[in-house]
Scaffold this motif. Structure first.
Motif, PDB file in Angstrom:
ATOM      1  N   ASP A  96      41.688  69.714  23.526  1.00  0.00           N
ATOM      2  CA  ASP A  96      42.698  68.931  24.247  1.00  0.00           C
ATOM      3  C   ASP A  96      43.495  69.774  25.230  1.00  0.00           C
ATOM      4  OD1 ASP A  96      42.417  66.307  22.755  1.00  0.00           O
ATOM      5  OD2 ASP A  96      42.824  67.669  21.091  1.00  0.00           O
ATOM      6  N   GLY A  97      43.445  71.079  25.066  1.00  0.00           N
ATOM      7  CA  GLY A  97      44.176  71.958  25.967  1.00  0.00           C
ATOM      8  C   GLY A  97      43.735  73.396  25.789  1.00  0.00           C
ATOM      9  N   VAL A  98      43.968  74.198  26.813  1.00  0.00           N
ATOM     10  CA  VAL A  98      43.595  75.611  26.784  1.00  0.00           C
ATOM     11  C   VAL A  98      44.811  76.433  27.212  1.00  0.00           C
ATOM     12  CG1 VAL A  98      41.978  77.344  27.661  1.00  0.00           C
ATOM     13  CG2 VAL A  98      41.231  74.983  27.399  1.00  0.00           C
ATOM     14  N   PHE A  99      45.036  77.551  26.565  1.00  0.00           N
ATOM     15  CA  PHE A  99      46.194  78.388  26.884  1.00  0.00           C
ATOM     16  C   PHE A  99      45.798  79.859  26.790  1.00  0.00           C
ATOM     17  CE2 PHE A  99      46.191  77.902  22.308  1.00  0.00           C
ATOM     18  CZ  PHE A  99      46.473  79.187  21.865  1.00  0.00           C
ATOM     19  N   ARG A 100      46.663  80.707  27.293  1.00  0.00           N
ATOM     20  CA  ARG A 100      46.413  82.148  27.206  1.00  0.00           C
ATOM     21  C   ARG A 100      47.679  82.889  26.801  1.00  0.00           C
ATOM     22  NH1 ARG A 100      48.442  84.787  31.888  1.00  0.00           N
ATOM     23  NH2 ARG A 100      48.951  83.317  33.573  1.00  0.00           N
ATOM     24  N   ILE A 101      47.478  84.099  26.321  1.00  0.00           N
ATOM     25  CA  ILE A 101      48.585  85.005  26.028  1.00  0.00           C
ATOM     26  C   ILE A 101      48.807  85.856  27.272  1.00  0.00           C
ATOM     27  CG2 ILE A 101      49.371  86.913  24.580  1.00  0.00           C
ATOM     28  CD1 ILE A 101      47.426  85.870  22.421  1.00  0.00           C
ATOM     29  N   PRO A 102      50.029  85.878  27.828  1.00  0.00           N
ATOM     30  CA  PRO A 102      50.246  86.697  29.028  1.00  0.00           C
ATOM     31  C   PRO A 102      50.147  88.184  28.707  1.00  0.00           C
ATOM     32  CG  PRO A 102      52.333  85.841  28.205  1.00  0.00           C
ATOM     33  CD  PRO A 102      51.253  85.176  27.396  1.00  0.00           C
ATOM     34  N   MET A 103      49.471  88.931  29.598  1.00  0.00           N
ATOM     35  CA  MET A 103      49.315  90.370  29.397  1.00  0.00           C
ATOM     36  C   MET A 103      49.623  91.109  30.690  1.00  0.00           C
ATOM     37  SD  MET A 103      45.940  90.579  26.935  1.00  0.00           S
ATOM     38  CE  MET A 103      45.202  89.008  27.366  1.00  0.00           C
ATOM     39  N   LEU A 104      50.270  92.238  30.563  1.00  0.00           N
ATOM     40  CA  LEU A 104      50.673  93.027  31.719  1.00  0.00           C
ATOM     41  C   LEU A 104      49.781  94.256  31.875  1.00  0.00           C
ATOM     42  CD1 LEU A 104      54.559  92.917  31.164  1.00  0.00           C
ATOM     43  CD2 LEU A 104      53.146  91.357  32.524  1.00  0.00           C
ATOM     44  N   GLY A 105      49.952  94.927  32.989  1.00  0.00           N
ATOM     45  CA  GLY A 105      49.259  96.187  33.205  1.00  0.00           C
ATOM     46  C   GLY A 105      47.799  96.053  33.553  1.00  0.00           C
ATOM     47  N   GLY A 106      47.346  94.839  33.873  1.00  0.00           N
ATOM     48  CA  GLY A 106      45.956  94.652  34.251  1.00  0.00           C
ATOM     49  C   GLY A 106      44.978  94.877  33.115  1.00  0.00           C
ATOM     50  N   PHE A 107      45.488  94.812  31.893  1.00  0.00           N
ATOM     51  CA  PHE A 107      44.629  95.044  30.718  1.00  0.00           C
ATOM     52  C   PHE A 107      44.480  93.741  29.964  1.00  0.00           C
ATOM     53  CE2 PHE A 107      43.692  96.940  26.460  1.00  0.00           C
ATOM     54  CZ  PHE A 107      42.574  97.667  26.846  1.00  0.00           C
ATOM     55  N   GLU A 108      43.250  93.274  29.820  1.00  0.00           N
ATOM     56  CA  GLU A 108      43.027  91.945  29.246  1.00  0.00           C
ATOM     57  C   GLU A 108      42.151  92.027  28.002  1.00  0.00           C
ATOM     58  OE1 GLU A 108      41.381  89.677  32.424  1.00  0.00           O
ATOM     59  OE2 GLU A 108      43.321  89.336  33.370  1.00  0.00           O
ATOM     60  N   SER A 109      42.571  92.835  27.060  1.00  0.00           N
ATOM     61  CA  SER A 109      41.768  92.979  25.847  1.00  0.00           C
ATOM     62  C   SER A 109      42.673  93.048  24.630  1.00  0.00           C
ATOM     63  CB  SER A 109      40.908  94.247  25.924  1.00  0.00           C
ATOM     64  OG  SER A 109      40.162  94.418  24.752  1.00  0.00           O
ATOM     65  N   LEU A 110      42.582  92.037  23.773  1.00  0.00           N
ATOM     66  CA  LEU A 110      43.315  92.021  22.514  1.00  0.00           C
ATOM     67  C   LEU A 110      42.332  91.810  21.364  1.00  0.00           C
ATOM     68  CD1 LEU A 110      46.445  89.786  23.264  1.00  0.00           C
ATOM     69  CD2 LEU A 110      46.438  92.232  22.771  1.00  0.00           C
ATOM     70  N   ASN A 111      42.536  92.530  20.294  1.00  0.00           N
ATOM     71  CA  ASN A 111      41.772  92.256  19.084  1.00  0.00           C
ATOM     72  C   ASN A 111      42.057  90.821  18.647  1.00  0.00           C
ATOM     73  OD1 ASN A 111      42.252  92.194  15.900  1.00  0.00           O
ATOM     74  ND2 ASN A 111      40.447  93.422  16.358  1.00  0.00           N
ATOM     75  N   VAL A 112      41.032  90.110  18.157  1.00  0.00           N
ATOM     76  CA  VAL A 112      41.190  88.688  17.856  1.00  0.00           C
ATOM     77  C   VAL A 112      42.216  88.443  16.754  1.00  0.00           C
ATOM     78  CG1 VAL A 112      39.255  88.616  16.208  1.00  0.00           C
ATOM     79  CG2 VAL A 112      39.952  86.537  17.408  1.00  0.00           C
ATOM     80  N   SER A 113      42.327  89.340  15.784  1.00  0.00           N
ATOM     81  CA  SER A 113      43.310  89.132  14.729  1.00  0.00           C
ATOM     82  C   SER A 113      44.728  89.342  15.253  1.00  0.00           C
ATOM     83  CB  SER A 113      43.044  90.064  13.540  1.00  0.00           C
ATOM     84  OG  SER A 113      43.216  91.419  13.896  1.00  0.00           O
ATOM     85  N   VAL A 114      44.884  90.286  16.183  1.00  0.00           N
ATOM     86  CA  VAL A 114      46.200  90.513  16.801  1.00  0.00           C
ATOM     87  C   VAL A 114      46.585  89.311  17.657  1.00  0.00           C
ATOM     88  CG1 VAL A 114      47.492  91.945  18.430  1.00  0.00           C
ATOM     89  CG2 VAL A 114      45.960  93.023  16.769  1.00  0.00           C
ATOM     90  N   ALA A 115      45.635  88.830  18.467  1.00  0.00           N
ATOM     91  CA  ALA A 115      45.901  87.664  19.313  1.00  0.00           C
ATOM     92  C   ALA A 115      46.269  86.442  18.465  1.00  0.00           C
ATOM     93  CB  ALA A 115      44.677  87.359  20.175  1.00  0.00           C
ATOM     94  N   THR A 116      45.542  86.247  17.366  1.00  0.00           N
ATOM     95  CA  THR A 116      45.841  85.117  16.483  1.00  0.00           C
ATOM     96  C   THR A 116      47.244  85.228  15.921  1.00  0.00           C
ATOM     97  OG1 THR A 116      43.497  84.987  15.866  1.00  0.00           O
ATOM     98  CG2 THR A 116      45.073  83.830  14.458  1.00  0.00           C
ATOM     99  N   GLY A 117      47.636  86.436  15.538  1.00  0.00           N
ATOM    100  CA  GLY A 117      48.986  86.645  15.012  1.00  0.00           C
ATOM    101  C   GLY A 117      50.059  86.299  16.026  1.00  0.00           C
ATOM    102  N   MET A 118      49.866  86.694  17.271  1.00  0.00           N
ATOM    103  CA  MET A 118      50.846  86.401  18.319  1.00  0.00           C
ATOM    104  C   MET A 118      50.987  84.889  18.518  1.00  0.00           C
ATOM    105  SD  MET A 118      49.612  89.387  20.955  1.00  0.00           S
ATOM    106  CE  MET A 118      50.846  89.116  22.213  1.00  0.00           C
ATOM    107  N   ILE A 119      49.868  84.188  18.510  1.00  0.00           N
ATOM    108  CA  ILE A 119      49.885  82.737  18.707  1.00  0.00           C
ATOM    109  C   ILE A 119      50.558  82.040  17.527  1.00  0.00           C
ATOM    110  CG2 ILE A 119      48.411  80.680  18.888  1.00  0.00           C
ATOM    111  CD1 ILE A 119      46.337  82.643  20.259  1.00  0.00           C
ATOM    112  N   LEU A 120      50.209  82.447  16.319  1.00  0.00           N
ATOM    113  CA  LEU A 120      50.753  81.786  15.136  1.00  0.00           C
ATOM    114  C   LEU A 120      52.245  82.041  14.973  1.00  0.00           C
ATOM    115  CD1 LEU A 120      47.891  82.272  12.510  1.00  0.00           C
ATOM    116  CD2 LEU A 120      48.428  80.252  13.892  1.00  0.00           C
ATOM    117  N   TYR A 121      52.723  83.203  15.391  1.00  0.00           N
ATOM    118  CA  TYR A 121      54.160  83.446  15.298  1.00  0.00           C
ATOM    119  C   TYR A 121      54.934  82.643  16.327  1.00  0.00           C
ATOM    120  CZ  TYR A 121      54.419  86.643  11.443  1.00  0.00           C
ATOM    121  OH  TYR A 121      54.392  87.163  10.168  1.00  0.00           O
ATOM    122  N   GLU A 122      54.308  82.334  17.470  1.00  0.00           N
ATOM    123  CA  GLU A 122      54.934  81.423  18.429  1.00  0.00           C
ATOM    124  C   GLU A 122      54.994  80.011  17.833  1.00  0.00           C
ATOM    125  OE1 GLU A 122      56.572  79.398  21.665  1.00  0.00           O
ATOM    126  OE2 GLU A 122      56.696  81.473  20.982  1.00  0.00           O
TER     127      GLU A 122
END
Length: 258
Positions: free
Chosen positions: A223-249
């Motif tokens: 139903d929708g697509v979103f992203r985690i904003p990242m700085l410094g031109g680096f676009e690589s997050l471990n999936v468990s870290v990314a999941t944690g950031m989303i779930l805490y939001e």
């Protein structure tokens, strides 16, 4: 994106194995929950076909492997087939949704697509439990086995959170939609940010593997697509870290007192 380097996993204890065709057939007919079945590539016959049929009906993954894999379990009487007893009890998706709603809770579910590293799965389960996720949905193929190693990595969280194993994530999304649950997908090229999502409503979040991402057809029906904003031109997050950031939001939105 690369996942953690592979590390040797402990060999399953003999007590967690169902060895041989007759014993495995009996276990399947009794409805015993299995994590997966290891089947020798060259094995054929009526019993094998019945094993395959029952396994499909019960959504038990079958791994076709060389005989060396089976011998690696340190057993000699396997007859070309070994079943691995499930360490957790898988739940029916619809029953789980109904249970959550009947408790008066707003569903917050997690869908894991193609995540094979058990340390990532374990870390995701720990964070999910801490953030109020009521259930994790996984496919019966293309996901890491939830063995003792996975449970240990999760610090026991996989035994405390409902895990729903389904034979099709596409069908699972249909079930979610029928229950009024919106499905959102995390994708690093999306226009919307994670902060723009309304996680207070009934939500299921899809997380894909680090190398392949979310299956395109699955992404299409979200139903929708979103992203985690990242700085410094680096676009690589471990999936468990990314999941944690989303779930805490999601937790922040749901509980403003935190």
């Amino acid at each position: 994106m690369k996942s953690f380097r592979s590390q040797p996993q402990n060999r399953p204890k003999k007590s967690s194995l169902i060895i041989g065709k007759a014993k495995l057939l009996a276990a399947l007919k009794e409805g015993k929950q299995l994590e997966r079945i290891y089947l020798m590539q060259t094995l054929h016959g009526a019993e094998v076909e019945e094993i395959k049929k029952l396994a499909t009906q019960q959504q038990v993954p079958i791994n076709k492997v060389p005989v060396e894999k089976l011998n690696g379990f340190n057993i000699t009487d396997h007859e070309g087939v070994v079943g691995l007893i499930a360490k957790i009890q898988y739940q029916d998706l619809q029953d789980t949704i109904s249970f959550i709603v009947e408790k008066g809770e707003t569903p917050l579910l997690l869908i894991l697509d193609g995540i094979t590293d058990i340390r990532n799965i374990g870390a995701i389960a720990r964070t999910a439990l801490c953030c109020g996720v009521q259930a994790i949905i996984i496919p019966d193929k293309g996901v890491g086995a939830l063995t003792e190693d996975a449970i240990q990595t999760s610090a026991g969280a996989l035994e405390k959170i409902a895990v729903c194993r389904v034979n099709s994530l596409m069908k699972a999304v249909d079930t979610l939609h029928l229950n009024g649950i919106q499905v959102l997908a995390s994708e690093m090229t999306a226009a919307d940010l994670v902060y723009d999502c309304d996680f207070k409503q009934p939500i299921a979040i899809i997380m894909g593997s680090e190398d392949k991402g979310i299956y395109p057809a699955l992404m299409k029906i979200a139903d929708g697509v979103f992203r985690i904003p990242m700085l410094g031109g680096f676009e690589s997050l471990n999936v468990s870290v990314a999941t944690g950031m989303i779930l805490y939001e999601a937790q922040r939105q749901r509980n403003r007192s935190i």
